[in-house]
Design an enzyme around this catalytic site. Structure first.
Site, PDB file in Angstrom:
ATOM      1  N   CYS A   3       0.834  -1.204   0.000  1.00  0.00           N
ATOM      2  CA  CYS A   3       0.000   0.000   0.000  1.00  0.00           C
ATOM      3  C   CYS A   3       0.872   1.259   0.000  1.00  0.00           C
ATOM      4  O   CYS A   3       0.526   2.266  -0.584  1.00  0.00           O
ATOM      5  CB  CYS A   3      -0.909   0.013   1.213  1.00  0.00           C
ATOM      6  SG  CYS A   3      -2.112  -1.311   1.201  1.00  0.00           S
ATOM      7  N   CYS A   6      13.893   8.115 -10.896  1.00  0.00           N
ATOM      8  CA  CYS A   6      12.642   7.417 -10.579  1.00  0.00           C
ATOM      9  C   CYS A   6      12.339   7.636  -9.102  1.00  0.00           C
ATOM     10  O   CYS A   6      12.785   8.610  -8.516  1.00  0.00           O
ATOM     11  CB  CYS A   6      12.737   5.935 -10.927  1.00  0.00           C
ATOM     12  SG  CYS A   6      13.969   5.040  -9.968  1.00  0.00           S
TER      13      CYS A   6
END
Lengths: 478, 110
Positions: A226, A431
């Protein structure tokens, strides 16, 4: 042993709520207090529940492992329904990023142990149950002692290693397990090991364990959390509430008792409910942010029963509590271990730290260059380094594969805005955490974008996480 | 079934869930038309379908997030008409018209 545990618990709850003790085992025939009568009236009048079902709940104990997105909503309904003893395991503290989904915590309790925060909430909802705090993470060492004190276990955790550990303990301790999981816009729920049967019994239909259904964990690279992938509050909430629903149903019908211990009710053979449980359904909830509720929003998938070959519950299994306690099996290893992050073998000159890149920018030492941010669009939309252009990693790989397969201009993997920077303009790739960017640098070179070495293609080490740590502490990194 | 001819096709639906849709252009549902028999004249199976998905439907090059060592990777459940494919013979299952095949990756978050 089962009976002893429950009586001890009943004693405790009697002390907690000053309920008269009637001396009947399991309290199966005592009067309800006026307070109980009023509080539980709306669920007791539901067909199938009655006073009998309510007393079973009051005399039951449930362990909720994880006080997060699943555990919060599950605990609210478990407590509301009047389950007599409720244990909660979690070693974390409440953080602001929890609150959109972990709705039993509170802004005023940020920084508090989640277990204490959740129990605070539950007590104000229903003071009658006995609440037991286990303010640490479940481990192979402490697991058996904790689980053995409860009738039914709710797996509300967030990682595969703990999920396999919990399931193995439930097999050995013969506890039913209500397991749920959720990430992004999907949720899953299944009732396992219910009714429990002794380990190794395969000569009659038995309910499966987690390993029967999910024999091997996914490789770590395919596993989404999550924290990394995001989660919608109502999706995980729905799964947590459904876990409570299953737990209440099982306890009110006494389906949590081991098959052998329930001789009397099983005189006419397995009930329909039991037959159903030995081939449980996996409930899948998948929700699409861009479309209306549809026929595949909820699906119930029929799973097999206990597997003869199952490592934990199958024939001749060698799994033991002593083994688990002493590190056998090794759950972390089984789930991919703490392997060092993959790297693409870049040379030192192909890498630059976030701090060094920032310093060079400030001193205007860098020629015009492309700063390629390959995070997902949602992450990029929340903040980026000035001048960065965005192509999500997956899209970039797809485009690269298409060019390699069908031919075409290698330059086309870059976004249009980046193509005007000059043919040999260096490319800096960033990233989230600096793993995908290494792979991207290697891929761009493979496509020939380095023009045989005349054009620099550089990885920013550690990604935007490093940018936040080294350069801009206020950067909204997620 | 045994009378399938070389030019017959089988129409099925294929669904992806639990994040696997990301590998298939973010589409959760595909209608797929397969030849009724494979190159050697045998009825097409799940193994044929998986190969077909990898070569024709999957746009994402990260095939190893779907297939590892020529088998569906660990952590993906395969359902044939809403039942675990282990109940149906797994890769050897012979596809029937209007079958619904679901690939769902198991979740661990919470």
């Amino acid at each position: 042993m089962e009976g002893d545990t429950r009586e001890a618990i009943q004693d405790k709850s009697n002390v907690a709520s000053s309920r008269p003790k009637n001396g009947v085992p399991n309290g199966s025939d005592r009067r309800l207090t006026d307070e109980e009568f009023e509080r539980y009236s709306r669920q007791m009048i539901v067909p199938g529940m009655g006073k009998h079902g309510q007393l079973r709940l009051i005399n039951s104990s449930v362990l909720i492992i994880g006080a997060g997105g699943l555990g919060c909503p599950a605990a609210q309904y478990i407590a509301g329904a009047g389950i007599g003893t409720i244990g909660i395991v979690d070693g974390d503290v409440v953080e602001p990023s929890n609150l959109h989904r972990q709705v039993a915590h509170a802004t005023s309790r940020i920084g508090m142990a989640k277990v204490d925060s959740l129990i605070t909430h539950l007590r104000s909802l229903n003071p009658l149950p006995t609440y037991i705090a286990h303010p640490f993470h479940l481990t192979a060492q402490n697991g058996a002692d904790i689980l053995s004190r409860y009738d039914l276990i709710l797996d509300c955790t967030d990682n595969p290693a703990t999920r396999y550990l919990i399931s193995d303990l439930c097999v050995l301790l013969q506890k039913p397990l209500v397991s749920a999981a959720s990430v992004q816009t999907s949720g899953q729920l299944i009732v396992l090991n219910c009714p429990p049967s002794p380990q190794g019994v395969v000569d009659r239909p038995c309910a499966p364990c987690y390993r029967c259904c999910f024999r091997k964990p996914p490789p770590p690279s395919a596993n989404l959390s999550c924290g990394e992938a995001g989660i919608m509050g109502p999706v995980v909430g729905m799964m947590g509430v459904a876990q409570a629903g299953e737990a209440i149903k099982i306890l009110a019908s006494a389906l949590h008792l081991p098959q052998d211990a329930r001789g009397a009710s099983g005189a006419s053979g397995a009930s329909d409910a039991e037959r159903h449980l030995t081939h449980p359904h996996l409930l899948i909830y998948s929700y699409d942010l861009a479309s209306a509720i549809g026929p595949y929003t909820f699906r119930a998938l029929r799973m097999g029963g206990r597997k003869r070959s199952c490592f934990a519950c199958g024939e001749g299994s060698t799994l033991t509590l002593e083994g688990i306690r002493s590190g056998n099996p090794d759950y972390v290893q089984f789930c991919g271990g703490l392997a060092p992050p993959p790297h693409a073998g870049l040379a030192p000159e192909e890498r630059v730290t976030a701090a060094a890149y920032d310093a060079a920018r400030r001193k205007q030492e860098l020629p015009p260059h492309v700063l390629l941010d390959i995070r997902e669009r949602e992450h990029f939309s929340l903040g980026s380094i000035e001048g960065a252009v965005n192509v999500p990693f997956g899209k970039l790989l797809m485009k690269a594969a298409e060019i390699q397969r069908d031919g075409g201009e290698a330059e086309d993997v870059l976004p249009r805005e980046a193509r005007g920077s000059g043919k040999d303009a260096p490319i800096y790739v960033v990233c989230r955490r600096g793993i995908d960017s290494q792979e991207t640098v290697a891929k761009l070179k493979e496509l020939g974008l380095d023009h045989g070495g005349t054009r620099k293609i550089v990885d920013i080490v550690g990604g935007m996480k490093a940018w936040k740590d080294e350069v801009d502490p206020r950067f909204p990194f997620l | 079934m045994s009378a399938a001819k070389n030019n017959d096709t089988i129409d099925i639906t294929v669904d992806f869930s639990g994040g696997l849709e990301m590998l298939f252009d973010n589409k959760r549902r595909y209608s797929v038309s397969l030849p009724a028999v494979d190159g050697s004249g045998k009825p097409v199976t799940m193994a044929f379908l998986i190969d077909h998905l990898c070569t024709h439907l999957m746009k994402d090059p990260r095939v190893d997030l779907f297939v590892l060592d020529k088998h569906i990777r660990p952590g993906i459940l395969v359902l044939i008409n809403d039942a675990d494919w282990e109940l149906e013979g797994e890769e050897a299952y012979e596809l029937q018209p209007r079958d619904n095949i679901l690939f769902v990756s198991t979740l661990h978050g919470g």
